[in-house]
Design a protein around this motif. Structure first.
Motif, PDB file in Angstrom:
ATOM      1  N   GLN A  48       0.976  -1.249  -0.088  1.00 60.08           N
ATOM      2  CA  GLN A  48       0.049   0.060   0.032  1.00 60.08           C
ATOM      3  C   GLN A  48       0.836   1.202   0.064  1.00 60.08           C
ATOM      4  O   GLN A  48       1.708   1.284  -0.988  1.00 60.08           O
ATOM      5  CB  GLN A  48      -1.018  -0.061   1.119  1.00 60.08           C
ATOM      6  CG  GLN A  48      -2.066  -1.253   0.896  1.00 60.08           C
ATOM      7  CD  GLN A  48      -2.473  -1.741   2.345  1.00 60.08           C
ATOM      8  OE1 GLN A  48      -1.743  -1.843   3.323  1.00 60.08           O
ATOM      9  NE2 GLN A  48      -3.619  -2.334   2.498  1.00 60.08           N
ATOM     10  N   TRP A  49       0.848   2.279   1.057  1.00 56.46           N
ATOM     11  CA  TRP A  49       1.587   3.434   0.839  1.00 56.46           C
ATOM     12  C   TRP A  49       2.648   3.186   2.168  1.00 56.46           C
ATOM     13  O   TRP A  49       2.855   4.358   2.770  1.00 56.46           O
ATOM     14  CB  TRP A  49       0.553   4.568   1.533  1.00 56.46           C
ATOM     15  CG  TRP A  49      -0.080   5.384   0.083  1.00 56.46           C
ATOM     16  CD1 TRP A  49       0.740   5.781  -0.762  1.00 56.46           C
ATOM     17  CD2 TRP A  49      -1.422   5.085  -0.543  1.00 56.46           C
ATOM     18  NE1 TRP A  49      -0.266   6.230  -1.954  1.00 56.46           N
ATOM     19  CE2 TRP A  49      -1.411   5.914  -1.615  1.00 56.46           C
ATOM     20  CE3 TRP A  49      -2.533   4.294  -0.047  1.00 56.46           C
ATOM     21  CZ2 TRP A  49      -2.695   5.999  -2.372  1.00 56.46           C
ATOM     22  CZ3 TRP A  49      -3.634   4.726  -0.509  1.00 56.46           C
ATOM     23  CH2 TRP A  49      -3.799   5.326  -1.801  1.00 56.46           C
ATOM     24  N   GLY A  50       3.127   2.133   2.556  1.00 56.73           N
ATOM     25  CA  GLY A  50       4.079   2.099   3.493  1.00 56.73           C
ATOM     26  C   GLY A  50       3.576   1.800   4.950  1.00 56.73           C
ATOM     27  O   GLY A  50       2.180   2.030   4.767  1.00 56.73           O
ATOM     28  N   GLY A  91       5.208  16.922   1.500  1.00 61.89           N
ATOM     29  CA  GLY A  91       4.929  16.357   2.744  1.00 61.89           C
ATOM     30  C   GLY A  91       6.151  15.184   3.081  1.00 61.89           C
ATOM     31  O   GLY A  91       5.891  14.049   3.480  1.00 61.89           O
ATOM     32  N   THR A  92       7.187  15.471   2.524  1.00 62.42           N
ATOM     33  CA  THR A  92       8.313  14.580   2.742  1.00 62.42           C
ATOM     34  C   THR A  92       8.864  14.464   4.436  1.00 62.42           C
ATOM     35  O   THR A  92       8.195  14.986   5.027  1.00 62.42           O
ATOM     36  CB  THR A  92       9.696  14.881   2.028  1.00 62.42           C
ATOM     37  OG1 THR A  92      10.234  16.046   2.609  1.00 62.42           O
ATOM     38  CG2 THR A  92       9.516  15.435   0.643  1.00 62.42           C
ATOM     39  N   THR A  93       9.530  13.460   4.521  1.00 66.72           N
ATOM     40  CA  THR A  93      10.226  13.126   5.743  1.00 66.72           C
ATOM     41  C   THR A  93      11.139  13.999   6.160  1.00 66.72           C
ATOM     42  O   THR A  93      11.513  14.225   7.383  1.00 66.72           O
ATOM     43  CB  THR A  93      10.518  11.638   6.178  1.00 66.72           C
ATOM     44  OG1 THR A  93      11.592  11.587   5.081  1.00 66.72           O
ATOM     45  CG2 THR A  93       9.522  10.993   5.792  1.00 66.72           C
ATOM     46  N   GLY A 143      16.509  14.258   3.469  1.00 69.83           N
ATOM     47  CA  GLY A 143      17.122  14.564   2.418  1.00 69.83           C
ATOM     48  C   GLY A 143      17.083  13.410   1.329  1.00 69.83           C
ATOM     49  O   GLY A 143      18.141  13.279   0.549  1.00 69.83           O
ATOM     50  N   ILE A 144      16.053  12.606   1.492  1.00 66.87           N
ATOM     51  CA  ILE A 144      16.097  11.537   0.432  1.00 66.87           C
ATOM     52  C   ILE A 144      16.002  11.885  -0.880  1.00 66.87           C
ATOM     53  O   ILE A 144      16.684  11.443  -1.784  1.00 66.87           O
ATOM     54  CB  ILE A 144      14.725  10.644   0.852  1.00 66.87           C
ATOM     55  CG1 ILE A 144      14.693  10.214   2.394  1.00 66.87           C
ATOM     56  CG2 ILE A 144      14.560   9.474   0.015  1.00 66.87           C
ATOM     57  CD1 ILE A 144      15.773   9.036   2.761  1.00 66.87           C
ATOM     58  N   GLY A 145      14.976  12.781  -1.283  1.00 63.72           N
ATOM     59  CA  GLY A 145      14.793  13.104  -2.645  1.00 63.72           C
ATOM     60  C   GLY A 145      16.046  13.741  -3.039  1.00 63.72           C
ATOM     61  O   GLY A 145      16.531  13.482  -4.251  1.00 63.72           O
ATOM     62  N   ARG A 184      -2.058   6.223   5.108  1.00 62.19           N
ATOM     63  CA  ARG A 184      -0.814   7.023   4.145  1.00 62.19           C
ATOM     64  C   ARG A 184      -0.323   8.171   5.337  1.00 62.19           C
ATOM     65  O   ARG A 184      -1.088   8.820   5.911  1.00 62.19           O
ATOM     66  CB  ARG A 184      -1.786   7.543   3.261  1.00 62.19           C
ATOM     67  CG  ARG A 184      -0.868   8.489   2.342  1.00 62.19           C
ATOM     68  CD  ARG A 184      -1.671   8.856   0.969  1.00 62.19           C
ATOM     69  NE  ARG A 184      -0.298   9.131   0.188  1.00 62.19           N
ATOM     70  CZ  ARG A 184      -0.371   9.467  -1.241  1.00 62.19           C
ATOM     71  NH1 ARG A 184      -1.212   9.392  -1.837  1.00 62.19           N
ATOM     72  NH2 ARG A 184       1.057   9.827  -1.579  1.00 62.19           N
ATOM     73  N   VAL A 185       0.752   8.464   5.037  1.00 65.30           N
ATOM     74  CA  VAL A 185       1.382   9.724   5.604  1.00 65.30           C
ATOM     75  C   VAL A 185       1.974  10.668   4.551  1.00 65.30           C
ATOM     76  O   VAL A 185       2.309  10.405   3.389  1.00 65.30           O
ATOM     77  CB  VAL A 185       2.660   9.249   6.343  1.00 65.30           C
ATOM     78  CG1 VAL A 185       3.213  10.383   7.015  1.00 65.30           C
ATOM     79  CG2 VAL A 185       2.771   8.064   6.964  1.00 65.30           C
ATOM     80  N   GLY A 186       1.490  11.870   4.645  1.00 65.58           N
ATOM     81  CA  GLY A 186       2.068  12.991   3.655  1.00 65.58           C
ATOM     82  C   GLY A 186       0.937  13.237   2.845  1.00 65.58           C
ATOM     83  O   GLY A 186      -0.291  12.708   2.934  1.00 65.58           O
TER      84      GLY A 186
END
Ligand code: IMP
Length: 427
Positions: free
Chosen positions: A10-12, A126-128, A131-133, A271-273
């Motif tokens: 799903q969405w994590g 709504g990233t965490t 710095g991932i992206g 879902r988050v974000g």
């Protein structure tokens, strides 16, 4: 040669930690193949609860070698603090292996993540904020810094300078921020080199050898199918490929080596974000799922958005991942509802559809079509076999299985390690 992929359908936040941990005892290697410390696995061992972000959950299984594959982005400060946190609790982390080709998240990636989100305003993802992206963007732009660069000061300096040449212009001219000094970054990164050196290995060679020698290798996805940069609800996605193909590129093993792909599926949806979520509940039922299910992000502490089970998404996950099995989690959270709605299709602009629409515009307009399944009120947390479940809980599982397109081979009925019903063996 069992090589299994375990990923979120799903969405994590489907409860992957529990599933990986359940398999941990019989697995020789647990490999993370994408993402970074944006993930959050909660693993309960006895009365101990562990929250892992970057490390593979296999780190908690003594016989198992945990591996961070080339497809992961590694924030070295987070990695070292996660390791020392575990060491303080008596967990042996010495077996960890890290690919020299994994990319690093540096302080300027975290900074870019935060300023970009601020800049996007109401359009933000709504990233965490980890710095991932930006780290993946540098990788694709060919200005990334890899783990192996930590061991060559001259190369590291050149690469950091190359990355910052452009970024500093953006920081100063677009975001009105101070430039980042390359020497400061190089110094910080070199400071991690000695602590990390002993963990770095040619993980691709090692994993292929392990599979060829009949050892059990488990590839553990972070996030989930609908957060995949190619197959998810773009742009409200993470910047990597949690889907099954990502295990091949992110660990350096060919698709012919993968024997099983297990999708972790929560008995409802979260879902988050930001981003579309057709079955989202903004009412008392949503609040109840959130509080009974403890739906708060392990990484960000944000409340998760909650909704009913969506079979369209589950079918989609089966398709794009080639799922062979499902692991259904958190069935116990649904105890107490008189009837449970399950989304079996969508209505989009007056038309009924049964598959996930490929058009983003259509997906944003999708409203769920529900079927109502009878609920149960009995405590199911002590159930050891499928037959121990109340009839209506059995019916719910069977209905989900039929709608989702792959057998449900295990069911989570509580948070503890042993609160799981295994129907088919995974190995
Ligand atoms: P990023 O991965 O930090 O760039 O965030 C992109 C999107 O993925 C955001 O909507 C995050 O909330 C979501 N996301 C990232 N990691 C996870 C996770 O482990 N579980 C659930 N959502 C996640």
């Amino acid at each position: 040669m069992p090589a299994l992929v375990l990923l979120g359908a799903q969405w994590g936040d489907e409860g992957k930690g529990k599933a990986t941990d359940l398999l941990g005892g019989s697995v020789d290697y647990v490999v993370r193949y994408q993402g970074g410390n944006n993930a959050g696995h909660t693993v309960v061992v006895g009365d101990q609860k562990y929250a892992l972000h970057l490390l593979p959950s296999g780190i908690l299984s003594p016989g198992c070698v945990p591996v961070i594959g080339n497809g992961v982005v590694v924030d070295p400060s987070v990695l070292l603090s996660e390791l020392s946190g575990l060491n303080e609790r008596g967990v042996d982390t010495s077996k960890l292996l890290i690919s020299g080709n994994a990319h690093l998240i540096t302080p300027y990636h975290t900074e870019v993540d935060k300023v970009t989100e601020r800049f996007l305003g109401k359009r933000k993802i709504g990233t965490t904020g980890r710095g991932i992206g930006p780290a993946y963007a540098d990788k694709i732009n060919r200005v990334g810094i890899r783990v192996q660069d930590l061991f060559d000061e001259s190369i590291l300096t050149q690469k950091v300078e190359a990355a910052l040449d452009f970024k500093n212009q953006v920081f100063a001219k677009l975001y009105n921020r101070r430039a980042v000094r390359p020497e400061q970054i190089v110094e910080e990164l070199l400071g991690y080199a000695d602590a990390l050196r002993g963990y770095v290995a040619d993980t691709t060679l090692l994993l292929n050898d392990a599979i060829d020698n009949g050892q059990v290798v488990l590839f553990e996805g972070g996030q989930g199918t609908l957060l995949d940069v190619d197959h998810g609800t773009y742009p409200f996605v993470t910047s990597s490929n949690p889907t099954a193909g990502g295990a091949c590129t992110g660990a350096g093993v060919g698709p012919t080596k993968i024997s099983r792909v297990i999708g972790i599926l929560k008995a409802y949806t979260t879902r988050v974000g930001a981003g579309p979520f057709p079955t989202e509940l903004l009412d008392a039922d949503g609040d109840a799922l959130r509080s009974i299910g403890g739906e708060r992000g392990v990484t960000t502490g944000r409340d998760r958005r909650c909704g009913w089970f969506d079979a369209v998404i589950a079918r989609y996950a089966t398709r794009v991942n080639g799922l062979t099995d499902f692991f259904l989690t958190k069935l116990d959270v649904l105890t107490g509802w008189e009837r449970i709605p399950v989304c079996v299709g969508y209505e989009i602009d007056g038309k009924r559809v049964d598959e996930l629409p490929f058009s983003q515009t259509d997906f944003h307009h999708a409203t769920p079509v529900y079927e109502y399944l009878p609920g149960w009120s009995e405590d199911i947390t002590k159930a050891k076999s499928f037959q121990d479940l109340p009839k209506n809980a059995q019916g719910y599982v069977k209905a989900l299985e039929e709608m989702s397109g792959a057998p449900i081979s295990a069911i989570g009925v509580g948070p503890g390690r042993d609160e799981t019903i295994q129907i088919n063996s995974f190995i």
